[in-house]
Motif scaffolding. Structure first.
Motif, PDB file in Angstrom:
ATOM      1  N   MET A   1     -24.488  -8.552 -30.848  1.00 40.54           N
ATOM      2  CA  MET A   1     -23.089  -8.659 -30.431  1.00 40.54           C
ATOM      3  C   MET A   1     -22.431  -9.921 -30.979  1.00 40.54           C
ATOM      4  SD  MET A   1     -21.482  -8.703 -26.572  1.00 40.54           S
ATOM      5  CE  MET A   1     -22.310  -7.192 -26.129  1.00 40.54           C
ATOM      6  N   ILE A   2     -23.156 -11.031 -30.916  1.00 40.12           N
ATOM      7  CA  ILE A   2     -22.616 -12.285 -31.427  1.00 40.12           C
ATOM      8  C   ILE A   2     -22.424 -12.199 -32.938  1.00 40.12           C
ATOM      9  CG2 ILE A   2     -23.044 -14.756 -31.736  1.00 40.12           C
ATOM     10  CD1 ILE A   2     -22.215 -13.967 -28.924  1.00 40.12           C
ATOM     11  N   LYS A   3     -23.352 -11.542 -33.638  1.00 43.28           N
ATOM     12  CA  LYS A   3     -23.210 -11.383 -35.083  1.00 43.28           C
ATOM     13  C   LYS A   3     -21.960 -10.587 -35.424  1.00 43.28           C
ATOM     14  CE  LYS A   3     -28.101 -11.693 -36.396  1.00 43.28           C
ATOM     15  NZ  LYS A   3     -29.244 -10.969 -37.026  1.00 43.28           N
ATOM     16  N   GLN A   4     -21.669  -9.559 -34.630  1.00 42.57           N
ATOM     17  CA  GLN A   4     -20.464  -8.765 -34.865  1.00 42.57           C
ATOM     18  C   GLN A   4     -19.209  -9.585 -34.608  1.00 42.57           C
ATOM     19  OE1 GLN A   4     -22.130  -5.634 -32.172  1.00 42.57           O
ATOM     20  NE2 GLN A   4     -21.277  -4.221 -33.684  1.00 42.57           N
ATOM     21  N   ASN A   6     -18.979 -12.908 -34.827  1.00 42.83           N
ATOM     22  CA  ASN A   6     -18.870 -13.896 -35.897  1.00 42.83           C
ATOM     23  C   ASN A   6     -18.299 -13.300 -37.174  1.00 42.83           C
ATOM     24  OD1 ASN A   6     -19.981 -15.866 -34.248  1.00 42.83           O
ATOM     25  ND2 ASN A   6     -22.048 -15.650 -35.066  1.00 42.83           N
ATOM     26  N   LYS A   7     -18.626 -12.043 -37.421  1.00 41.24           N
ATOM     27  CA  LYS A   7     -18.197 -11.394 -38.658  1.00 41.24           C
ATOM     28  C   LYS A   7     -16.727 -11.008 -38.629  1.00 41.24           C
ATOM     29  CE  LYS A   7     -19.535  -7.670 -41.824  1.00 41.24           C
ATOM     30  NZ  LYS A   7     -20.476  -6.537 -42.054  1.00 41.24           N
ATOM     31  N   GLY A   8     -16.240 -10.537 -37.478  1.00 41.63           N
ATOM     32  CA  GLY A   8     -14.838 -10.119 -37.381  1.00 41.63           C
ATOM     33  C   GLY A   8     -14.393  -9.985 -35.950  1.00 41.63           C
ATOM     34  N   PRO A   9     -14.016 -11.088 -35.303  1.00 45.40           N
ATOM     35  CA  PRO A   9     -13.705 -11.055 -33.865  1.00 45.40           C
ATOM     36  C   PRO A   9     -12.491 -10.201 -33.514  1.00 45.40           C
ATOM     37  CG  PRO A   9     -13.098 -13.171 -34.811  1.00 45.40           C
ATOM     38  CD  PRO A   9     -13.872 -12.442 -35.862  1.00 45.40           C
ATOM     39  N   ASP A  10     -11.473 -10.190 -34.367  1.00 52.93           N
ATOM     40  CA  ASP A  10     -10.251  -9.439 -34.048  1.00 52.93           C
ATOM     41  C   ASP A  10     -10.552  -7.956 -33.855  1.00 52.93           C
ATOM     42  OD1 ASP A  10      -7.833 -11.459 -34.538  1.00 52.93           O
ATOM     43  OD2 ASP A  10      -9.329 -11.806 -36.083  1.00 52.93           O
ATOM     44  N   GLN A  11     -11.206  -7.371 -34.832  1.00 55.80           N
ATOM     45  CA  GLN A  11     -11.511  -5.946 -34.758  1.00 55.80           C
ATOM     46  C   GLN A  11     -12.546  -5.658 -33.672  1.00 55.80           C
ATOM     47  OE1 GLN A  11     -12.862  -4.308 -38.459  1.00 55.80           O
ATOM     48  NE2 GLN A  11     -13.055  -2.223 -37.662  1.00 55.80           N
ATOM     49  N   PHE A  12     -13.544  -6.516 -33.560  1.00 61.59           N
ATOM     50  CA  PHE A  12     -14.622  -6.276 -32.604  1.00 61.59           C
ATOM     51  C   PHE A  12     -14.112  -6.287 -31.170  1.00 61.59           C
ATOM     52  CE2 PHE A  12     -18.254  -7.970 -30.043  1.00 61.59           C
ATOM     53  CZ  PHE A  12     -19.042  -6.838 -30.124  1.00 61.59           C
ATOM     54  N   VAL A  13     -13.316  -7.285 -30.801  1.00 60.49           N
ATOM     55  CA  VAL A  13     -12.841  -7.408 -29.423  1.00 60.49           C
ATOM     56  C   VAL A  13     -11.942  -6.237 -29.039  1.00 60.49           C
ATOM     57  CG1 VAL A  13     -11.392  -8.806 -27.893  1.00 60.49           C
ATOM     58  CG2 VAL A  13     -13.081  -9.913 -29.354  1.00 60.49           C
ATOM     59  N   GLN A  14     -11.179  -5.722 -29.980  1.00 54.44           N
ATOM     60  CA  GLN A  14     -10.254  -4.628 -29.677  1.00 54.44           C
ATOM     61  C   GLN A  14     -10.948  -3.280 -29.534  1.00 54.44           C
ATOM     62  OE1 GLN A  14      -6.957  -4.571 -32.400  1.00 54.44           O
ATOM     63  NE2 GLN A  14      -6.452  -6.723 -32.077  1.00 54.44           N
ATOM     64  N   THR A  15     -12.198  -3.197 -29.975  1.00 55.41           N
ATOM     65  CA  THR A  15     -12.882  -1.899 -29.952  1.00 55.41           C
ATOM     66  C   THR A  15     -13.942  -1.786 -28.851  1.00 55.41           C
ATOM     67  OG1 THR A  15     -14.470  -2.693 -31.619  1.00 55.41           O
ATOM     68  CG2 THR A  15     -12.509  -1.518 -32.413  1.00 55.41           C
ATOM     69  N   ILE A  16     -14.239  -2.868 -28.142  1.00 51.40           N
ATOM     70  CA  ILE A  16     -15.308  -2.816 -27.131  1.00 51.40           C
ATOM     71  C   ILE A  16     -14.736  -2.447 -25.764  1.00 51.40           C
ATOM     72  CG2 ILE A  16     -16.800  -4.441 -28.346  1.00 51.40           C
ATOM     73  CD1 ILE A  16     -15.785  -6.664 -26.593  1.00 51.40           C
ATOM     74  N   LYS A  23     -19.484  -9.111 -21.046  1.00 49.13           N
ATOM     75  CA  LYS A  23     -20.774  -9.615 -21.521  1.00 49.13           C
ATOM     76  C   LYS A  23     -20.571 -10.575 -22.690  1.00 49.13           C
ATOM     77  CE  LYS A  23     -25.330  -8.117 -23.159  1.00 49.13           C
ATOM     78  NZ  LYS A  23     -26.182  -6.946 -23.520  1.00 49.13           N
ATOM     79  N   LEU A  24     -19.623 -10.248 -23.570  1.00 45.32           N
ATOM     80  CA  LEU A  24     -19.329 -11.115 -24.710  1.00 45.32           C
ATOM     81  C   LEU A  24     -18.817 -12.470 -24.246  1.00 45.32           C
ATOM     82  CD1 LEU A  24     -18.908 -11.640 -27.754  1.00 45.32           C
ATOM     83  CD2 LEU A  24     -16.647 -10.568 -27.528  1.00 45.32           C
ATOM     84  N   ILE A  25     -17.900 -12.480 -23.292  1.00 46.53           N
ATOM     85  CA  ILE A  25     -17.369 -13.743 -22.762  1.00 46.53           C
ATOM     86  C   ILE A  25     -18.511 -14.620 -22.265  1.00 46.53           C
ATOM     87  CG2 ILE A  25     -16.011 -14.781 -20.906  1.00 46.53           C
ATOM     88  CD1 ILE A  25     -14.221 -13.664 -22.997  1.00 46.53           C
ATOM     89  N   ASN A  26     -19.439 -14.014 -21.535  1.00 48.11           N
ATOM     90  CA  ASN A  26     -20.567 -14.768 -21.000  1.00 48.11           C
ATOM     91  C   ASN A  26     -21.464 -15.293 -22.113  1.00 48.11           C
ATOM     92  OD1 ASN A  26     -22.399 -15.611 -18.748  1.00 48.11           O
ATOM     93  ND2 ASN A  26     -23.755 -14.122 -19.727  1.00 48.11           N
TER      94      ASN A  26
END
Length: 394
Positions: A1-4, A6-16, A23-26
């Protein structure tokens, strides 16, 4: 999850989904493999998604109730690197200040005081731990400036900002530097490349040197492979003048001598150049260097951000006063707010006076902040050349 992330937070956060989001915030608070640069930029973003994430991330810290202000600031800044743009830094520090003030209502009655006190500590940290600054801010001056202004009215800042409290803050910053990830002079530089510098000895000739522009300073090296710069030139208060299509000079229009610093095996040595004449390999390169240098001559980026914040808040409360009328309550609110910010008339003046005459290269990471004050401009009119350059033979 952290690797995703790091690679692209904008797209990743909008799709989870919401569970993964929590869990990511923690994880961002506890994992060491987080890309702190990526996190800082994302936290400072202007999109509603970024703003919500910033609020959730800051509120994800454990309660800061009764936690020392400087300790909280250390904890906060240790998890990410502050981004490049002033607006991004402003959003992040505003959120920090709101949480600390909310968790400690008896110490700060409004978040603006926490916001400005945080920058006061950052300025103190720069002053105290920059090896090139010889004349340090004393405890008496720091306490007096803050006590005299920030706590002028208990109703405006709360009753806990006493002389003892401010003195303890000073002692802890002096004893332990505010730090975040260290980086090299080459990383995140605004400009770097080869330039020719006119020698300062009697046999005038052009010397090829590797130059780096960062932290409102110009660093130059004998070769690109050198780890440590030969000379550091702080840009605050200097002037820039174009000499030809390829060449330009940097000089001080007020005291004639540029307070550069030469780094030797025996420690830093103060220089006495009247000007630096530089030459690029092409007109395009010369223009790029001049534009970048001019944007960094504006002054200390931290001080500029504080000044802009102060102006915005004063204007805001002037508008509020006009809307409410001339009742005593609105006048008192305006006076208290202006009192709580006027400390920086003293604090920023201390740094402006001192930084103009001595080298500063903050160990605190505000390198990219220098290029971000895009909305603040300061014309630097050309002046007449001041003759031959003084020098120390370097």
């Amino acid at each position: 999850m952290i690797k995703q992330f790091n690679k692209g937070p904008d797209q990743f956060v909008q799709t989870i989904d919401s569970t993964t989001y929590d869990k990511l915030i923690n994880l961002l608070h506890i994992r060491d493999d987080v890309n702190k640069v990526v996190l800082g930029v994302f936290l400072g973003g202007s999109h509603p998604t970024n703003k919500k994430f910033l609020n959730d991330y800051v509120n994800g810290f454990e309660a800061w109730t009764n936690k020392e202000f400087d300790e909280t600031l250390r904890e906060f800044l240790a998890r990410f690197r502050l981004p490049k743009e002033a607006q991004q830094i402003d959003r992040i520090m505003e959120c920090f200040a709101h949480k600390y003030a909310r968790d400690n209502p008896d110490r700060f009655s409004d978040p603006d005081t926490a916001y400005l006190l945080a920058f006061s500590l950052i300025l103190l940290n720069t002053d105290a731990h920059n090896i090139n600054i010889k004349h340090k801010m004393s405890k008496r001056v720091f306490v007096h400036n803050n006590l005299n202004e920030l706590v002028k009215g208990k109703n405006s800042t709360g009753g806990q900002l006493t002389a003892d409290y401010l003195g303890a803050l000073y002692d802890r910053i002096i004893a332990s530097e505010l730090k975040i990830d260290s980086d090299t002079i080459f990383s995140n530089a605004l400009m770097k490349g080869w330039l020719h510098k006119m020698s300062s000895n009697h046999k005038k000739h052009w010397q090829r040197r590797w130059f780096v522009l960062k932290n409102n300073c110009i660093y130059y090296f004998s070769t690109k492979k050198n780890e440590h710069p030969k000379v550091i030139i702080p840009l605050e208060g200097l002037r820039l003048r174009k000499l030809s299509e390829l060449s330009f000079e940097i000089h001080d229009a007020t005291i004639s001598t540029i307070k550069s610093v030469k780094l030797t095996t025996n420690g830093p040595v103060e220089g006495n150049h009247q000007k630096y004449m530089l030459k690029a390999s092409s007109p395009e390169e010369a223009n790029k260097w001049m534009e970048s240098i001019a944007s960094n001559i504006l002054g200390s980026p931290v001080i500029l951000l504080i000044k802009r914040k102060k102006r915005m808040l004063v204007r805001k409360h002037q508008v509020e006063e006009g809307a409410v009328g001339n009742g005593s309550g609105s006048i008192r609110s305006k006076v208290h707010r202006e009192d709580s910010f006027s400390v920086f008339g003293s604090l920023t003046q201390h740094h402006e006076d001192s930084l103009g005459s001595r080298a500063r290269c903050s160990s605190f990471d505000f390198d990219s902040l220098a290029q971000s004050i895009g909305t603040i401009t300061d014309d630097c009119p050309p002046t007449t050349a001041d003759g031959g350059s003084g020098g120390d033979g370097r």
